[in-house]
Design a protein around this motif. Structure first.
Motif, mmCIF file in Angstrom:
data_model
loop_
_atom_site.group_PDB
_atom_site.id
_atom_site.type_symbol
_atom_site.label_atom_id
_atom_site.label_comp_id
_atom_site.label_asym_id
_atom_site.label_seq_id
_atom_site.Cartn_x
_atom_site.Cartn_y
_atom_site.Cartn_z
ATOM 1 N N VAL A 122 0.831 -1.211 0.000
ATOM 2 C CA VAL A 122 0.000 0.000 0.000
ATOM 3 C C VAL A 122 0.866 1.261 0.000
ATOM 4 C CG1 VAL A 122 -1.658 1.326 1.367
ATOM 5 C CG2 VAL A 122 -1.993 -1.118 1.053
ATOM 6 N N LEU A 123 1.907 1.269 0.803
ATOM 7 C CA LEU A 123 2.782 2.445 0.841
ATOM 8 C C LEU A 123 3.530 2.638 -0.467
ATOM 9 C CD1 LEU A 123 4.087 2.305 4.505
ATOM 10 C CD2 LEU A 123 2.573 4.008 3.504
ATOM 11 N N ASN A 124 3.878 1.562 -1.150
ATOM 12 C CA ASN A 124 4.467 1.690 -2.484
ATOM 13 C C ASN A 124 3.492 2.382 -3.434
ATOM 14 O OD1 ASN A 124 6.925 0.519 -1.895
ATOM 15 N ND2 ASN A 124 6.279 -1.528 -2.523
ATOM 16 N N LEU A 125 2.231 2.012 -3.321
ATOM 17 C CA LEU A 125 1.201 2.628 -4.154
ATOM 18 C C LEU A 125 1.049 4.111 -3.829
ATOM 19 C CD1 LEU A 125 -0.973 2.085 -6.301
ATOM 20 C CD2 LEU A 125 -2.534 1.524 -4.462
ATOM 21 N N VAL A 126 1.063 4.453 -2.561
ATOM 22 C CA VAL A 126 0.942 5.848 -2.141
ATOM 23 C C VAL A 126 2.122 6.674 -2.667
ATOM 24 C CG1 VAL A 126 0.976 7.394 -0.133
ATOM 25 C CG2 VAL A 126 -0.481 5.371 -0.128
ATOM 26 N N VAL A 127 3.325 6.127 -2.565
ATOM 27 C CA VAL A 127 4.504 6.827 -3.079
ATOM 28 C C VAL A 127 4.379 7.015 -4.584
ATOM 29 C CG1 VAL A 127 7.002 6.628 -3.460
ATOM 30 C CG2 VAL A 127 6.042 6.156 -1.210
ATOM 31 N N GLY A 128 3.872 6.011 -5.284
ATOM 32 C CA GLY A 128 3.668 6.131 -6.728
ATOM 33 C C GLY A 128 2.679 7.224 -7.090
ATOM 34 N N VAL A 129 1.588 7.309 -6.347
ATOM 35 C CA VAL A 129 0.589 8.362 -6.597
ATOM 36 C C VAL A 129 1.195 9.746 -6.349
ATOM 37 C CG1 VAL A 129 -1.587 9.342 -5.759
ATOM 38 C CG2 VAL A 129 -1.401 6.884 -6.149
ATOM 39 N N GLU A 130 1.910 9.879 -5.255
ATOM 40 C CA GLU A 130 2.545 11.171 -4.959
ATOM 41 C C GLU A 130 3.599 11.523 -6.006
ATOM 42 O OE1 GLU A 130 1.651 13.429 -2.715
ATOM 43 O OE2 GLU A 130 0.023 12.084 -2.136
ATOM 44 N N PHE A 131 4.334 10.522 -6.488
ATOM 45 C CA PHE A 131 5.330 10.764 -7.536
ATOM 46 C C PHE A 131 4.657 11.241 -8.817
ATOM 47 C CE2 PHE A 131 7.819 9.300 -11.193
ATOM 48 C CZ PHE A 131 8.979 10.023 -10.969
ATOM 49 N N LEU A 132 3.517 10.644 -9.157
ATOM 50 C CA LEU A 132 2.784 11.085 -10.343
ATOM 51 C C LEU A 132 2.331 12.534 -10.197
ATOM 52 C CD1 LEU A 132 1.541 10.440 -13.104
ATOM 53 C CD2 LEU A 132 -0.495 9.616 -11.893
ATOM 54 N N LYS A 133 1.822 12.881 -9.012
ATOM 55 C CA LYS A 133 1.435 14.277 -8.766
ATOM 56 C C LYS A 133 2.627 15.213 -8.943
ATOM 57 C CE LYS A 133 -0.779 15.021 -4.927
ATOM 58 N NZ LYS A 133 -1.315 14.889 -3.564
ATOM 59 N N PRO A 163 4.984 19.891 -10.744
ATOM 60 C CA PRO A 163 6.127 20.046 -9.827
ATOM 61 C C PRO A 163 6.021 21.333 -9.014
ATOM 62 C CG PRO A 163 6.806 20.413 -12.105
ATOM 63 C CD PRO A 163 5.375 19.975 -12.134
ATOM 64 N N SER A 164 6.127 21.171 -7.728
ATOM 65 C CA SER A 164 6.131 22.322 -6.825
ATOM 66 C C SER A 164 6.857 21.895 -5.559
ATOM 67 C CB SER A 164 4.705 22.764 -6.492
ATOM 68 O OG SER A 164 4.070 21.818 -5.672
ATOM 69 N N THR A 165 7.142 22.851 -4.736
ATOM 70 C CA THR A 165 7.804 22.549 -3.473
ATOM 71 C C THR A 165 6.966 21.563 -2.668
ATOM 72 O OG1 THR A 165 8.707 24.779 -3.460
ATOM 73 C CG2 THR A 165 8.791 23.571 -1.396
ATOM 74 N N ASP A 166 5.662 21.800 -2.604
ATOM 75 C CA ASP A 166 4.791 20.943 -1.799
ATOM 76 C C ASP A 166 4.771 19.503 -2.294
ATOM 77 O OD1 ASP A 166 4.101 22.859 0.032
ATOM 78 O OD2 ASP A 166 2.252 23.435 -0.988
ATOM 79 N N THR A 167 4.620 19.301 -3.614
ATOM 80 C CA THR A 167 4.541 17.925 -4.105
ATOM 81 C C THR A 167 5.874 17.192 -3.943
ATOM 82 O OG1 THR A 167 4.965 18.646 -6.388
ATOM 83 C CG2 THR A 167 2.654 18.354 -5.726
ATOM 84 N N ILE A 168 6.978 17.888 -4.138
ATOM 85 C CA ILE A 168 8.291 17.258 -3.955
ATOM 86 C C ILE A 168 8.490 16.859 -2.497
ATOM 87 C CG2 ILE A 168 10.781 17.677 -4.004
ATOM 88 C CD1 ILE A 168 10.216 19.470 -6.492
ATOM 89 N N LEU A 169 8.134 17.760 -1.580
ATOM 90 C CA LEU A 169 8.287 17.459 -0.155
ATOM 91 C C LEU A 169 7.353 16.334 0.286
ATOM 92 C CD1 LEU A 169 8.728 21.046 1.302
ATOM 93 C CD2 LEU A 169 10.486 19.331 0.870
ATOM 94 N N GLU A 170 6.144 16.280 -0.289
ATOM 95 C CA GLU A 170 5.223 15.191 0.045
ATOM 96 C C GLU A 170 5.791 13.845 -0.378
ATOM 97 O OE1 GLU A 170 1.389 15.991 -1.631
ATOM 98 O OE2 GLU A 170 1.081 17.743 -0.375
ATOM 99 N N VAL A 171 6.356 13.782 -1.581
ATOM 100 C CA VAL A 171 6.958 12.529 -2.036
ATOM 101 C C VAL A 171 8.073 12.108 -1.080
ATOM 102 C CG1 VAL A 171 8.363 11.454 -3.844
ATOM 103 C CG2 VAL A 171 6.370 12.801 -4.471
ATOM 104 N N LEU A 172 8.930 13.055 -0.742
ATOM 105 C CA LEU A 172 10.044 12.734 0.148
ATOM 106 C C LEU A 172 9.550 12.283 1.521
ATOM 107 C CD1 LEU A 172 12.518 15.590 -0.799
ATOM 108 C CD2 LEU A 172 12.669 13.170 -1.422
ATOM 109 N N MET A 173 8.512 12.929 2.041
ATOM 110 C CA MET A 173 7.984 12.531 3.352
ATOM 111 C C MET A 173 7.386 11.129 3.312
ATOM 112 S SD MET A 173 6.350 15.761 5.243
ATOM 113 C CE MET A 173 6.778 17.374 4.675
#
Length: 138
Positions: free
Chosen positions: A58-69, A74-84
């Motif tokens: 499930v967490l792999n899927l969540v990381v994939g969704v955030e990476f797609l966003k 691309p913005s500071t928020d989406t990059i930081l969300e992926v990293l978090m």
């Protein structure tokens, strides 16, 4: 020369969208796998480690969704969300030492500080010179 650069930039934008479609296809396939894996998890939920295996998927899927966003907007928020999410996935799924946990917590703290003080869009300076965005706004 400017026309060539603008054409190349548009081409790279199209390539990003194509890569986004591939990532979306992978996310959809992984989503189907999560549904199948849930059935397996449900029948063997009392086995040691069953929940952690399901959680990793499930967490792999969540990381994939955030990476797609991040890929599409691309913005500071989406990059930081992926990293978090990557850090959280590492902390939850992997067996880590106390030192690794400390580094993960410090990493999240640094990311939160970056989010607080970075404020505006990461690519604000490029927005004015983006021929694809200019074309859409006209």
């Amino acid at each position: 020369m400017k026309k060539i650069i603008d054409t190349l930039y548009r081409f790279t934008h199209v390539l990003e969208l194509i890569m986004g479609l591939f990532v979306l296809a992978a996310i959809l396939m992984e989503g189907i796998a999560v549904i199948q894996e849930f059935g397996i998890f449900w029948t063997g939920r009392m086995e040691h480690g069953a929940f952690m295996e399901f959680l990793e998927l499930v967490l792999n899927l969540v990381v994939g969704v955030e990476f797609l966003k991040m890929l599409l907007r691309p913005s500071t928020d989406t990059i930081l969300e992926v990293l978090m999410f990557v850090i959280a996935r590492h902390m939850v799924v992997k067996t880590t030492t106390s030192f690794e946990d400390l580094l993960s917590v410090l990493s999240v703290a640094v990311l939160l500080l970056i989010r607080k003080y970075a404020g505006g869009p990461l690519f604000a300076a490029k927005k004015d010179k983006d021929p694809v965005r200019e074309e859409k706004s006209e």
